[in-house]
Design a protein around this motif. Sequence first.
Motif, mmCIF file in Angstrom:
data_model
loop_
_atom_site.group_PDB
_atom_site.id
_atom_site.type_symbol
_atom_site.label_atom_id
_atom_site.label_comp_id
_atom_site.label_asym_id
_atom_site.label_seq_id
_atom_site.Cartn_x
_atom_site.Cartn_y
_atom_site.Cartn_z
ATOM 1 N N LYS A 167 0.850 -1.187 0.000
ATOM 2 C CA LYS A 167 0.000 0.000 0.000
ATOM 3 C C LYS A 167 0.889 1.242 0.000
ATOM 4 C CE LYS A 167 -3.309 -2.456 2.760
ATOM 5 N NZ LYS A 167 -3.765 -2.720 4.094
ATOM 6 N N ASN A 168 0.431 2.284 -0.665
ATOM 7 C CA ASN A 168 1.161 3.562 -0.723
ATOM 8 C C ASN A 168 2.559 3.418 -1.323
ATOM 9 O OD1 ASN A 168 -0.955 4.940 0.529
ATOM 10 N ND2 ASN A 168 -0.177 4.426 2.551
ATOM 11 N N GLN A 169 2.747 2.490 -2.247
ATOM 12 C CA GLN A 169 4.092 2.244 -2.765
ATOM 13 C C GLN A 169 4.727 3.503 -3.338
ATOM 14 O OE1 GLN A 169 4.523 -0.526 -5.988
ATOM 15 N NE2 GLN A 169 6.645 -0.902 -5.477
ATOM 16 N N LEU B 210 5.246 3.563 4.966
ATOM 17 C CA LEU B 210 5.113 2.118 4.802
ATOM 18 C C LEU B 210 4.234 1.565 5.916
ATOM 19 C CD1 LEU B 210 8.848 1.258 4.080
ATOM 20 C CD2 LEU B 210 6.957 1.083 2.453
ATOM 21 N N GLY B 211 3.729 0.370 5.734
ATOM 22 C CA GLY B 211 2.933 -0.265 6.775
ATOM 23 C C GLY B 211 3.799 -0.659 7.957
ATOM 24 N N VAL C 196 10.828 -2.200 10.299
ATOM 25 C CA VAL C 196 11.631 -1.152 10.925
ATOM 26 C C VAL C 196 12.482 -0.489 9.850
ATOM 27 C CG1 VAL C 196 13.408 -0.624 12.637
ATOM 28 C CG2 VAL C 196 11.723 -2.416 13.111
ATOM 29 N N VAL C 197 12.422 0.835 9.801
ATOM 30 C CA VAL C 197 13.275 1.605 8.908
ATOM 31 C C VAL C 197 14.473 2.066 9.732
ATOM 32 C CG1 VAL C 197 13.467 3.658 7.464
ATOM 33 C CG2 VAL C 197 11.318 2.357 7.506
ATOM 34 N N VAL C 198 15.665 1.666 9.322
ATOM 35 C CA VAL C 198 16.880 2.032 10.043
ATOM 36 C C VAL C 198 17.207 3.499 9.778
ATOM 37 C CG1 VAL C 198 19.377 1.625 10.253
ATOM 38 C CG2 VAL C 198 17.814 -0.309 9.963
ATOM 39 N N VAL D 13 9.305 2.338 13.543
ATOM 40 C CA VAL D 13 8.239 1.578 12.891
ATOM 41 C C VAL D 13 7.423 2.580 12.082
ATOM 42 C CG1 VAL D 13 6.213 0.108 13.211
ATOM 43 C CG2 VAL D 13 8.142 -0.080 14.800
ATOM 44 N N PRO D 14 7.333 2.389 10.767
ATOM 45 C CA PRO D 14 6.573 3.326 9.955
ATOM 46 C C PRO D 14 5.082 3.323 10.315
ATOM 47 C CG PRO D 14 7.451 1.534 8.602
ATOM 48 C CD PRO D 14 7.925 1.321 9.986
ATOM 49 N N SER D 15 4.414 4.402 9.990
ATOM 50 C CA SER D 15 2.970 4.563 10.225
ATOM 51 C C SER D 15 2.592 4.392 11.689
ATOM 52 C CB SER D 15 2.156 3.603 9.341
ATOM 53 O OG SER D 15 2.374 3.895 7.979
#
Length: 189
Positions: A6-8, A18-19, A31-33, A71-73
């Motif tokens: 979703k939301n690519q 991102l989810g 997790v986005v570093v 953590v995104p979103s």
Amino acid sequence: MPKKPKNQKAALANPSLLGPLDDDNGKIIQVVVETPKGSRNKYSFDEDQKVFALKKVLPAGMAFPYDFGFVPSTLADDGDPVDVLVLMDEPAFPGCLLKCRIVGIIEGEQGDKKSTERNDRIVAIENANHSFADVRHVDDLGKDFVRELEDFFVNYHELTGEKYTILGAKGPAAARKQLKAGMRAFKKK
């Protein structure tokens, strides 16, 4: 053909969209570093400019003990996405997306005598690692190991003139509760 997230289109320019959970396994968080293990440079994602920017440089002899990201979103009490310290074999890089399982949370407060705010850090294990493959609960890391992680956050905040008080380390259930609160808060904003 793999399913498009979703939301690519937006997520490619803004990883914070991102989810928060893996599409194939809802117990796995994404997790986005921001800052890799071993770095003295603290990076953070700048949502306005859509880049990872240098936020501060730690003094000689001090470095991030493990990969640190978000953590995104999600939205934590401090107004930022939910923080995560990721234990894994080798450092990743800013912007790298990791699939992780939650093992606990380090609960803490930051601020001064006049005002404080919660600033908890989820502790997670990257799925493909080897060194921490058997760890399922923060207690499995041992008291000394957890105390070293807590000490890092206390010292890190001290550098910016803020006091960081450890409230305790709890297991995955408490961490998941905090994550779900962060997901709800993000949806409300």
